[in-house]
Enzyme design. Structure first.
Site, short mmCIF file in Angstrom:
data_model
loop_
_atom_site.label_atom_id
_atom_site.label_comp_id
_atom_site.label_asym_id
_atom_site.label_seq_id
_atom_site.Cartn_x
_atom_site.Cartn_y
_atom_site.Cartn_z
N GLU A 196 0.85 -1.21 0.00
CA GLU A 196 0.00 0.00 0.00
C GLU A 196 0.88 1.25 0.00
O GLU A 196 0.75 2.14 0.86
CB GLU A 196 -0.99 -0.03 1.18
CG GLU A 196 -1.95 -1.19 1.06
CD GLU A 196 -3.17 -1.15 1.98
OE1 GLU A 196 -3.23 -0.29 2.87
OE2 GLU A 196 -4.05 -2.00 1.80
N GLU A 314 -4.79 -8.72 -0.53
CA GLU A 314 -5.58 -8.42 0.68
C GLU A 314 -7.03 -8.31 0.27
O GLU A 314 -7.38 -7.48 -0.59
CB GLU A 314 -5.11 -7.13 1.36
CG GLU A 314 -3.78 -7.29 2.06
CD GLU A 314 -3.39 -6.09 2.93
OE1 GLU A 314 -4.29 -5.42 3.47
OE2 GLU A 314 -2.19 -5.84 3.05
O1 AHR Z 1 -4.97 -6.20 6.81
C1 AHR Z 1 -4.89 -5.07 7.63
C2 AHR Z 1 -4.28 -3.87 6.92
O2 AHR Z 1 -5.11 -3.46 5.88
C3 AHR Z 1 -2.96 -4.10 6.26
O3 AHR Z 1 -1.89 -3.98 7.12
C4 AHR Z 1 -2.92 -3.01 5.24
O4 AHR Z 1 -2.14 -3.34 4.13
C5 AHR Z 1 -4.37 -2.79 4.89
O5 AHR Z 1 -4.71 -1.47 4.87
#
Ligand code: AHR
Length: 665
Positions: A196, A314
């Site tokens: 991110e 994710e």
């Molecule tokens: O999964 C939790 C968080 O969500 C992670 O650390 C991040 O990459 C995302 O914003």
């Protein structure tokens, strides 16, 4: 979902006074159009140094009374092994861009502490570091995927992490590994270039990130035969500009681009919701399909051959934390709603497997949409865990395109398609169809038209519950678990299923897929005929129109040792004898172009001028002899030609000489 047509059956049913029983979904399977394999890595996981994701969830320490293997929970290892986890992403998430790997090697009592600023300012003692993670992956039988620090780490730091983990050379870094951990490298393939980076990973612009990613990627070296698979930070959901810029500037330096998308409903906890909350999560979840398709279309502009994978590393549901828990620990329960959301996402990934070749649910244990919750020495598997268990049959199977005409699930004037599905054919000739009814109120009659497939029977399993927020707790761990399901009929070309509301069903159908009949060879002799040609080509020529400079018999498929070094081509022709009816995958790794045909049909096309590159293709075959032709050309530079096969009872291997024949005189 592929070509879902939401037909307004329900409205019609209401108009004619029919009841909800008459909601119908019609699905067609198109086994004549099988092209892509569902990469098993779509069933991947993600574990971050966040809350009790690692500490308490995986790591309890070697002196813990909780049964463990070298400090790692036995119960968790056993549960994760059962669902065939293919790949695990670590150490973050946001944590990755503050993690300095050298803090997590060497004797544990000497490792420095740090503050986990992203997740509650708790002290991180670095007990779980590189070797613990890699050993955990070994224990659960999965591939590791390590996310590098591009936010606050240096190029040298990441370059040396790769070297520590992958190199068997003599160097100060590998000496360190030999001193602290082990002699032999681990050989980790999957590496992330930050996390991110548009947010917690450095608040970068896509341009700035792309050049940074190119720089870091340049110093992440391949060691031995292990070729790194580098995954760049991709967009959040619909940030197509991010995708466009990264592909334009860094596309040639990466193998994968990540996509993050969560179904947020964080005004309430995982269990505290009514149908508003159910519908909201379903609607948000089903948007994943649009985000994948549109990001993939942007990638197509720069990468029409789909070399770069979209890695949804994710995804999942995100609620308000459970009462009394640290808000920074993201600990949430998991209900039937999560099971249905997981099934929708997995169906979407399967159906988009031409581009989506890895996905990692957030997160494995005790964080967000977990597989597993732990409390002290207790452990419970969530409804989401059981969806992964049911869907594991799709791992590495060939995706069968589906066409779905379903009724809408209507709620307060809004609607989503009631049923979604995906289907695949495995190496043993079993077709699996995973069906998901997102409507929590109405059952659905599902008719599956198998078209070119003839089914002779089948079995099924169902995951459902009597209420939307049914969950598995430490006291009652078996409330939402799969059961054998029999409310379906199979006739040769058709399956009819009665789906209860809010249900996930996976059918396993014994089938016969129409395939070309084998050829009768009167006098088979070992080996293939080959012709050797010279010429300067950019793409494979039609060898039938050229005169060979040499002809002969080759025992196997390999570049003839007598060649001009550049500007030549070879054609192999003959027969391949396959032992069983079933689906066969062929792989061609070549430099430059190559092509493989079976029974006159192009199965693998790897044409053009390029460095060593692998392509694969699939074909259904009946046992016996089939025509095979392989063509190859070399222009300049290096040269490679490897042809492999995988099929029923045949683990992936170079096409063995024993399977190759020609017609004798
Ligand atoms: O999964 C939790 C968080 O969500 C992670 O650390 C991040 O990459 C995302 O914003």
């Amino acid at each position: 979902m592929r070509r879902i047509l939401a037909i307004m059956f329900v409205l019609a049913c209401f108009a004619f006074g029919a009841n909800a029983q008459q909601k119908i979904t019609r699905i067609t399977l198109d086994a004549t159009n099988i092209q892509y394999r569902i990469d098993k890595n779509i069933y991947g996981q993600f574990s971050e140094h966040l809350g009790h994701g690692i500490y308490g969830g995986i790591w309890v320490g070697v002196n813990s009374p909780i049964p463990n293997i070298d400090g790692m929970r036995k119960d968790v290892i056993e549960a994760l092994r059962k669902i065939d986890v293919p790949v695990l992403r670590w150490p973050g998430g946001c944590f990755a861009d503050e993690y300095h790997w050298k803090d997590g090697i060497g004797p544990r009592d000497k490792r420095p502490q740090m503050v986990n600023t992203n997740w509650g300012d708790v002290t991180e003692d670095n007990a779980f570091g590189t070797s613990e993670f890699l050993e955990f992956c070994k224990l659960i039988g999965c591939q590791p995927y390590i996310t590098g620090n591009l936010g606050s780490g240096t190029v040298r730091e990441l370059s040396q992490w790769v070297e520590y983990v992958n190199s068997d050379n003599e160097s100060p870094i590998t000496d360190l590994r030999r001193e602290y951990d082990r002699d032999k490298s681990w050989g980790v393939k999957y590496w992330g270039l930050g996390n991110e980076s548009w947010g917690c990973g450095g608040n970068m612009t896509p341009e700035y990130y792309s050049y940074l990613a190119r720089r870091y990627a340049s110093f992440m070296h391949n060691y031995g035969k292990n070729k790194l698979f580098k995954i760049a930070c991709g967009p959040s959901g619909d940030d197509y500009n991010w995708t466009n810029v990264v592909m334009k500037i860094a596309g040639n330096y990466i193998d994968g681009l990540s996509l993050h998308y969560y179904s947020f409903a964080n005004d309430r906890t995982a269990t505290d919701f009514n149908e508003n909350g159910w519908f909201d999560v379903m609607k948000k979840t089903l948007r994943m399909d649009e985000y994948i398709k549109k990001n993939s279309a942007v990638m197509d502009k720069y990468d029409p051959g789909k070399r770069v994978a979209l890695v949804v590393d994710e995804w999942g549901t995100w609620y308000k934390v459970e009462p009394g828990t640290n808000p920074a620990f993201l600990y949430q329960q998991n209900t039937m709603r999560d099971a249905v959301a997981a099934a929708c996402n997995l169906n979407i990934f399967n159906n988009n497997c031409d581009r989506v070749r890895m996905a990692n649910i957030a997160q494995t244990i005790n964080v967000l949409q977990s597989m597993i919750l732990t409390k002290g020495d207790s452990m419970v598997c969530t409804p989401t865990y059981y969806v992964f268990d049911l869907f594991k049959v799709h791992q590495n199977a060939m995706m069968i395109p589906t066409n779905v005409e379903t009724s809408p699930y209507v709620f307060k004037g809004d609607s989503v398609p009631a049923v979604n599905c995906s289907a695949s054919l495995d190496g043993e000739g079993i077709v699996h169809v995973s069906l998901c009814n997102v409507d929590p109120d109405s059952p659905e009659k599902v008719e599956v038209d198998l078209k070119s497939i003839t089914a002779s029977g089948g079995t099924a399993q169902i995951l459902t519950a009597s209420k939307m927020n049914a969950d598995n707790t430490f006291q009652s761990p078996d409330v939402v678990v799969p059961h054998a399901f029999s409310d379906f009929t199979v006739s040769a070309g058709k399956v009819e299923v009665s789906m209860p509301p809010m249900s996930v069903i996976v059918l396993a159908l014994k089938v016969k897929v129409q395939a070309p009949p084998p050829i009768e060879l009167k006098n088979p002799k070992p080996g293939l005929n080959f012709g050797y040609y010279e010429g300067t080509w950019t793409f494979l020529p039609n060898f039938d129109e050229l005169k060979p400079l040499a002809k002969g018999v080759a025992a196997g498929i390999a570049i003839p040792s007598k060649n001009s070094g550049e500007n030549f081509g070879v054609e192999f022709t003959g027969y391949i004898k396959v032992p069983k009816d079933g689906s066969y995958t062929f792989y061609l790794n070549s430099d430059d172009g190559s092509c493989l045909y079976i029974d006159g049909r192009t199965v693998v096309s790897n044409d053009g001028l390029h460095a060593p590159e692998e392509r694969s293709g699939y074909v259904m075959l009946n046992a016996g002899y089939h025509k095979i032709k392989i063509t190859f050309f070399q222009r300049g530079g290096g040269m490679t030609l490897d042809a492999s096969i995988e099929g029923p009872g045949i683990a992936r291997q170079q096409i063995p000489a024993g399977m190759l024949f020609r017609e004798g005189e």
